[in-house]
Design an enzyme around this catalytic site. Structure first.
Site: not given
Ligand SMILES: NC(=O)c1ccc[n+]([C@@H]2O[C@H](COP(=O)([O-])OP(=O)(O)OC[C@H]3O[C@@H](n4cnc5c(N)ncnc54)[C@H](OP(=O)(O)O)[C@@H]3O)[C@@H](O)[C@H]2O)c1
Length: 284
Positions: A44, A49, A106, A137, A190, A195, A239-240, A242
């Site tokens: 994604d 970005y 977006h 989105s 997540l 968060r 999701t994402t 590192s």
């Molecule tokens: N359309 C839009 O406007 C929009 C907006 C925001 C995001 N997005 C997309 O959604 C993707 C995912 O975003 P998201 O960050 O919101 O996904 P998320 O699934 O809510 O969170 C993923 C993050 O959570 C951390 N994590 C997972 N499990 C954990 C745990 N048990 N303890 C601590 N940290 C943990 C991961 O860090 P680690 O690196 O430590 O695993 C990762 O950075 C983005 O990259 C983007 O492509 C789109």
């Protein structure tokens, strides 16, 4: 890899590796390669970005054929004279591919007063074969109604912040999604454990995790409980991570036993006790 059927007849892998948030405006190549090598097939991206080049480089480095991957990108604000098609052509060049699988608007609020026109432009990009599917989105139900007045192609996906603390407020969106067979895609899924720790869901997630671990006979993570809930709601999870280990954990969600209907309801009723958004609220 389980898939979700889109309303245009195509299928999308149910979970995607995102290159925004943690990778926003950063080189995503290594992370994308690791994600693909550990089993992700859906990437994604987004113009905003500013890392489509590195997403494409990560795909090449993975050695995985394009035909086995599913690539999403998203339209940013349009410069004067630009169209969704011309913007997508630039993305394709950066990504190093001939087409994307999914192209999303977006943010509706980047196209105030022009949403219908921009949607017709998205349809033109699809007709030109530059994208297999088109969607949106951060669209509210009102944004969707606006473009549906002129749409020949109904959006296939709406990617929004989706987790139990916003699920109730997504009601008007979800009703329209169901009516038009628009797949709900989540980001921030997540959030309750990453968060928003300390909320009412903490104990519920823990109890369900312990029950799942007993049923499975091996460890289950809190994140898997949330992603399993999203999967059972037919949500396309974005999701994402590192970390390769976490990437494998995300993909292992499909092997986690199903939540019971009571557990699904408990997550929703508990989530409804706290309305909490962690990303920018889409304005009407
Ligand atoms: N359309 C839009 O406007 C929009 C907006 C925001 C995001 N997005 C997309 O959604 C993707 C995912 O975003 P998201 O960050 O919101 O996904 P998320 O699934 O809510 O969170 C993923 C993050 O959570 C951390 N994590 C997972 N499990 C954990 C745990 N048990 N303890 C601590 N940290 C943990 C991961 O860090 P680690 O690196 O430590 O695993 C990762 O950075 C983005 O990259 C983007 O492509 C789109």
């Amino acid at each position: 890899m389980p898939t979700l059927l889109l309303n245009d007849g195509t299928r999308t892998p149910w979970i995607a590796f995102g290159t925004g948030t943690a990778l926003y405006k950063k080189d995503a190549a290594d992370a994308v390669t690791v994600a693909i090598q550990n089993g992700f097939t859906h990437l994604d991206g987004a113009q905003v970005y500013e890392n489509e080049n590195s997403l494409g480089a990560g795909v090449v480095a993975s050695g995985k054929p394009r035909s086995e991957l599913y690539i999403t990108t998203k339209l940013a604000a349009l410069e004067p004279g630009e169209t969704p098609t011309s913007a997508l052509k630039i993305s394709l060049e950066k990504l190093g591919v001939d087409y994307v699988d999914l192209y999303l608007i977006h943010q509706a609020n980047q196209h105030v007063g022009k949403l219908k026109e921009v949607w017709k432009g998205m349809e033109a990009a699809k007709a030109a074969g530059l994208t297999k599917s088109i969607g949106v989105s951060n669209f509210t139900a009102d944004h969707l109604k606006d473009i549906l007045e002129v749409a020949t192609v109904v959006p296939a996906v709406n990617q929004v912040e989706a987790h139990p603390y916003v699920w109730k407020s997504l009601g008007p969106n979800l009703a329209l999604h169901e009516k038009y067979k628009i797949v709900t895609s989540s980001y921030g899924g997540l959030s309750p454990i990453v968060r928003g720790k300390g909320g009412p869901l903490d104990t519920v997630i823990k109890e369900i995790r312990i029950r799942l671990e007993k049923t499975r006979g091996s460890p289950v993570s809190d994140g898997q409980v949330l992603n399993k809930w999203l999967q059972q709601k037919d949500v396309l999870v974005v999701t994402t991570s590192s970390k390769a280990e976490r990437i494998r954990e995300y993909l292992d969600t499909e092997n986690v036993p199903e939540l019971t209907p009571e557990e699904v309801t408990l997550i929703e009723t508990t989530g409804a006790k706290l309305h909490k958004r962690y990303f920018v609220r889409p304005s009407a």
